[in-house]
Design a protein around this motif. Structure first.
Motif, PDB file in Angstrom:
ATOM      1  N   ASP A   1       0.585  -1.106   0.157  1.00 32.67           N
ATOM      2  CA  ASP A   1      -0.076   0.448   0.321  1.00 32.67           C
ATOM      3  C   ASP A   1       0.646   0.937   0.059  1.00 32.67           C
ATOM      4  O   ASP A   1       1.990   1.220   0.436  1.00 32.67           O
ATOM      5  CB  ASP A   1      -1.006   0.495   0.883  1.00 32.67           C
ATOM      6  CG  ASP A   1      -2.014  -0.871   1.267  1.00 32.67           C
ATOM      7  OD1 ASP A   1      -2.193  -1.242  -0.306  1.00 32.67           O
ATOM      8  OD2 ASP A   1      -3.042  -1.146   2.461  1.00 32.67           O
ATOM      9  N   THR A   2       0.518   1.913  -0.343  1.00 35.88           N
ATOM     10  CA  THR A   2       0.913   3.810  -0.526  1.00 35.88           C
ATOM     11  C   THR A   2       1.121   4.832   0.527  1.00 35.88           C
ATOM     12  O   THR A   2      -0.220   4.575   1.460  1.00 35.88           O
ATOM     13  CB  THR A   2       0.592   4.280  -1.745  1.00 35.88           C
ATOM     14  OG1 THR A   2       0.531   3.915  -2.925  1.00 35.88           O
ATOM     15  CG2 THR A   2       1.518   5.740  -1.506  1.00 35.88           C
ATOM     16  N   ILE A   3       1.828   4.605   0.804  1.00 35.01           N
ATOM     17  CA  ILE A   3       2.449   5.403   2.130  1.00 35.01           C
ATOM     18  C   ILE A   3       2.794   6.986   1.796  1.00 35.01           C
ATOM     19  O   ILE A   3       4.104   7.456   1.317  1.00 35.01           O
ATOM     20  CB  ILE A   3       3.476   4.912   3.354  1.00 35.01           C
ATOM     21  CG1 ILE A   3       2.538   4.035   3.758  1.00 35.01           C
ATOM     22  CG2 ILE A   3       3.812   6.550   4.893  1.00 35.01           C
ATOM     23  CD1 ILE A   3       3.636   3.415   4.897  1.00 35.01           C
ATOM     24  N   LEU A   4       1.875   8.080   2.386  1.00 37.09           N
ATOM     25  CA  LEU A   4       2.372   9.543   1.601  1.00 37.09           C
ATOM     26  C   LEU A   4       2.783  10.113   3.670  1.00 37.09           C
ATOM     27  O   LEU A   4       2.318  10.364   3.671  1.00 37.09           O
ATOM     28  CB  LEU A   4       1.558  10.058   0.867  1.00 37.09           C
ATOM     29  CG  LEU A   4       1.364  11.644   0.980  1.00 37.09           C
ATOM     30  CD1 LEU A   4       2.729  12.417   0.086  1.00 37.09           C
ATOM     31  CD2 LEU A   4       0.405  12.711   0.626  1.00 37.09           C
TER      32      LEU A   4
ATOM     33  N   GLN B   1      -2.068  17.758  -3.487  1.00 33.05           N
ATOM     34  CA  GLN B   1      -2.374  17.401  -4.929  1.00 33.05           C
ATOM     35  C   GLN B   1      -1.474  16.152  -4.935  1.00 33.05           C
ATOM     36  O   GLN B   1      -1.524  15.558  -6.027  1.00 33.05           O
ATOM     37  CB  GLN B   1      -0.859  18.352  -5.574  1.00 33.05           C
ATOM     38  CG  GLN B   1      -2.139  19.990  -6.121  1.00 33.05           C
ATOM     39  CD  GLN B   1      -0.388  21.132  -6.325  1.00 33.05           C
ATOM     40  OE1 GLN B   1       0.425  20.986  -6.546  1.00 33.05           O
ATOM     41  NE2 GLN B   1      -0.867  21.958  -6.723  1.00 33.05           N
ATOM     42  N   ILE B   2      -0.399  16.175  -3.940  1.00 33.66           N
ATOM     43  CA  ILE B   2       0.272  14.934  -4.518  1.00 33.66           C
ATOM     44  C   ILE B   2      -0.450  13.476  -3.734  1.00 33.66           C
ATOM     45  O   ILE B   2      -0.917  12.672  -4.090  1.00 33.66           O
ATOM     46  CB  ILE B   2       1.452  14.894  -2.928  1.00 33.66           C
ATOM     47  CG1 ILE B   2       2.598  16.119  -3.854  1.00 33.66           C
ATOM     48  CG2 ILE B   2       2.488  13.244  -3.346  1.00 33.66           C
ATOM     49  CD1 ILE B   2       3.758  15.846  -2.709  1.00 33.66           C
ATOM     50  N   ALA B   3      -1.615  14.174  -2.499  1.00 39.02           N
ATOM     51  CA  ALA B   3      -2.395  12.922  -2.481  1.00 39.02           C
ATOM     52  C   ALA B   3      -3.456  12.605  -3.371  1.00 39.02           C
ATOM     53  O   ALA B   3      -3.777  11.572  -2.792  1.00 39.02           O
ATOM     54  CB  ALA B   3      -3.289  13.561  -1.047  1.00 39.02           C
ATOM     55  N   ARG B   4      -4.487  13.572  -3.849  1.00 39.26           N
ATOM     56  CA  ARG B   4      -4.751  13.867  -5.342  1.00 39.26           C
ATOM     57  C   ARG B   4      -4.339  12.871  -5.744  1.00 39.26           C
ATOM     58  O   ARG B   4      -4.630  12.050  -7.095  1.00 39.26           O
ATOM     59  CB  ARG B   4      -5.054  14.674  -5.832  1.00 39.26           C
ATOM     60  CG  ARG B   4      -7.161  15.260  -4.252  1.00 39.26           C
ATOM     61  CD  ARG B   4      -6.666  17.026  -4.724  1.00 39.26           C
ATOM     62  NE  ARG B   4      -8.036  17.327  -4.136  1.00 39.26           N
ATOM     63  CZ  ARG B   4      -8.810  18.696  -4.026  1.00 39.26           C
ATOM     64  NH1 ARG B   4      -7.652  19.461  -4.823  1.00 39.26           N
ATOM     65  NH2 ARG B   4      -9.238  19.114  -3.451  1.00 39.26           N
ATOM     66  N   ALA B   5      -2.642  12.764  -6.654  1.00 36.46           N
ATOM     67  CA  ALA B   5      -2.347  12.072  -7.830  1.00 36.46           C
ATOM     68  C   ALA B   5      -2.278  10.851  -7.295  1.00 36.46           C
ATOM     69  O   ALA B   5      -1.595   9.519  -8.162  1.00 36.46           O
ATOM     70  CB  ALA B   5      -1.696  13.272  -8.090  1.00 36.46           C
ATOM     71  N   HIS B   6      -1.924  10.520  -5.505  1.00 36.05           N
ATOM     72  CA  HIS B   6      -1.839   8.972  -5.366  1.00 36.05           C
ATOM     73  C   HIS B   6      -2.228   7.797  -5.175  1.00 36.05           C
ATOM     74  O   HIS B   6      -2.084   7.281  -4.752  1.00 36.05           O
ATOM     75  CB  HIS B   6       0.438   9.114  -4.750  1.00 36.05           C
ATOM     76  CG  HIS B   6       1.483   9.131  -5.045  1.00 36.05           C
ATOM     77  ND1 HIS B   6       1.404   9.127  -6.775  1.00 36.05           N
ATOM     78  CD2 HIS B   6       1.405  10.713  -6.248  1.00 36.05           C
ATOM     79  CE1 HIS B   6       3.231   9.643  -7.279  1.00 36.05           C
ATOM     80  NE2 HIS B   6       2.531  10.942  -7.429  1.00 36.05           N
ATOM     81  N   ARG B   7      -3.163   8.759  -4.322  1.00 37.73           N
ATOM     82  CA  ARG B   7      -4.415   8.917  -3.280  1.00 37.73           C
ATOM     83  C   ARG B   7      -3.791   7.209  -2.257  1.00 37.73           C
ATOM     84  O   ARG B   7      -3.878   5.176  -2.472  1.00 37.73           O
ATOM     85  CB  ARG B   7      -5.203   7.632  -4.966  1.00 37.73           C
ATOM     86  CG  ARG B   7      -5.696   7.971  -5.550  1.00 37.73           C
ATOM     87  CD  ARG B   7      -6.881   8.835  -5.278  1.00 37.73           C
ATOM     88  NE  ARG B   7      -8.014   8.648  -4.820  1.00 37.73           N
ATOM     89  CZ  ARG B   7      -8.863   9.876  -4.523  1.00 37.73           C
ATOM     90  NH1 ARG B   7      -8.983  10.970  -4.293  1.00 37.73           N
ATOM     91  NH2 ARG B   7     -10.037   8.907  -3.632  1.00 37.73           N
ATOM     92  N   PRO B   8      -2.768   7.424  -1.156  1.00 41.66           N
ATOM     93  CA  PRO B   8      -1.852   6.575  -0.380  1.00 41.66           C
ATOM     94  C   PRO B   8      -3.249   5.975   0.442  1.00 41.66           C
ATOM     95  O   PRO B   8      -4.619   7.261   0.435  1.00 41.66           O
ATOM     96  CB  PRO B   8      -1.091   7.667   0.672  1.00 41.66           C
ATOM     97  CG  PRO B   8      -1.893   8.520   0.038  1.00 41.66           C
ATOM     98  CD  PRO B   8      -2.353   9.176  -1.147  1.00 41.66           C
TER      99      PRO B   8
END
Ligand SMILES: *Cc1c(COP(=O)(O)O)cnc(C)c1O
Length: 414
Positions: A110-113, A157-164
């Protein structure tokens, strides 16, 4: 330490020397502190002889009548101090605690931001050299070059692009206030869990000089040994909805028996932290950091973001033509201890960065105030202006030793 002296004089002597070193130097590592004698006594107690896998009232071993009381005290005090529904006080330290949070709430991959290590984030927020960056997919935000501050629009923006699946807010080298409300909004907009890692600033949150993440975060993790001034350990705070998952991830997911002597010392530290005296400590820690920042600016130093809102500051030494490591070593010889640290957008490698990181938790625990920060800044400036001069460093270290005598440190013999 009479028994230690008899059994192992060699080790006794090393500890004695370390104690003298801690007494006679100005310690500016922002993650360090001096715990009270009471915390030291609890953490050196017979509770360390016990095994107690499980949680209070649900143990795998008999003989827990006192251990359960110890852990319940620590848990209740943590919940009350931070206003949390649930506290787990068993993590061995901050890094395994973050690991436990990820294990509780994420699937592998899973993705972690999180905040980039090079911009002030922590290893366990998904750095490449941490297993958190191997088992999960790390994405990073940083600070703006012009301001040295996190830009929440960029984070969004980064969160919207990567959906962590996990958004982490927290840092080890960020001198400004964290906008937990904005982080929470972003996390929930993209369907991520929000972990606030307040390891560095927990004591400031308790003192009311940094906003609390509690209304906004799904999970809050903190170490107990930094501004919170307890033993080395960590705790995880969360709502009742996540309690079972967090507890299971800590034990049996990642750990075995809890370190009961540490749990007891955490309970003591939390009792101390609930006092008005501790709140004043937190306020003074920030006032001292701001005074130190002001004097360093007056001496011509370049501070990342131009100053500080919390207990730490980062000096970019590029304009002085000194490497961070060289500066930190020269200061250490002069009795002033700090660490070399990367600054945001540092062109230099991580093991030889452009800056140094300073913090005021330890000096504030010794009762130093704004006037002493002016003196410390003056000494630092003398050392750094003539960084090759070892005679000067030696002379200043004698002045520092004398100066420190007026500020007895908690937990150290005078
Ligand atoms: C110190 C720190 C940790 C890790 O704590 P350890 O006890 O050293 O493992 C985690 N997160 C942040 C932000 C920290 O500053």
């Amino acid at each position: 330490m009479e028994a230690l002296k008899r059994t192992d004089p060699e080790l006794y002597e090393i500890i004695e020397r370390e104690e003298r070193y801690q007494r006679s130097s100005i310690r500016l590592i922002p993650s360090e502190n001096y715990t009270s004698q009471a915390v030291l006594e609890a953490s050196g107690s017979v509770l360390q002889n016990k095994y107690s896998e499980g949680y209070a009232g649900k143990r795998y071993y008999e003989g827990q009548r006192y251990i359960d009381r110890v852990e319940r005290l620590a848990v209740t005090r943590a919940e009350e101090l931070f206003g949390a529904e649930h506290a787990n006080v068993q993590p061995y330290s901050g890094s395994p605690a973050n690991f436990a949070v990820y294990c509780a709430l994420l699937e592998p991959g899973d993705t972690i931001l999180g905040m980039a290590l090079a911009h002030g984030g922590h290893l366990t927020h998904g750095s490449d050299v941490s297993m958190t960056g191997r088992f999960w997919n790390p994405v990073r935000y940083g600070v703006r070059k012009e301001t040295g501050r996190i830009d929440m629009d960029e984070v969004r923006q980064i969160a919207r692009a990567h959906r962590p699946k996990m958004l982490v807010a927290g840092a080890s080298a960020y001198p400004r206030e964290l906008d937990f409300a904005a982080f929470g909004e972003i996390a929930h907009e993209v369907g991520a869990h929000f972990l606030a890692d307040i390891s560095h600033i927990a004591g400031l949150v308790v003192a009311g000089v940094h906003p609390s993440p509690l209304p906004h975060a799904d999970v809050v993790m903190t170490t107990t040994h930094k501004t919170l001034r307890g033993p080395r350990g960590a705790m995880i705070l969360c709502g009742a909805d996540l309690a079972a998952a967090i507890d299971k991830a800590v034990f049996p997911g990642l750990q075995g028996g809890p370190h009961n002597h540490t749990t007891a010392a955490i309970a003591v530290a939390l009792k101390e932290a609930a006092s008005e005296e501790f709140r004043e400590y937190g306020r003074q820690t920030v006032r001292n950091a701001q005074a130190l920042a002001q004097h360093l600016l007056e001496h011509g130093y370049d501070l990342v973001s131009g100053g500080t809102d919390n207990h730490l500051l980062l000096i970019d030494l590029t304009n002085r033509g000194i490497l961070g490591k060289k500066a930190a070593k020269a200061l250490d010889r002069a009795g002033i201890i700090c660490n070399a640290n990367a600054v945001p957008f540092d062109p230099r490698p991580a093991f030889s960065p452009s800056g140094i990181r300073l913090g005021t938790p330890s000096v504030t625990s010794r009762g130093m105030k704004e006037a002493e920060m002016q003196q410390i800044a003056a000494w630092m400036n003398r050392v750094l202006q003539d960084v090759e001069n070892e005679d000067l460093q030696k002379a200043i270290s004698a002045e520092v030793r004398e100066f420190c005598r007026a500020f007895p440190a908690p937990g150290l013999a005078e």
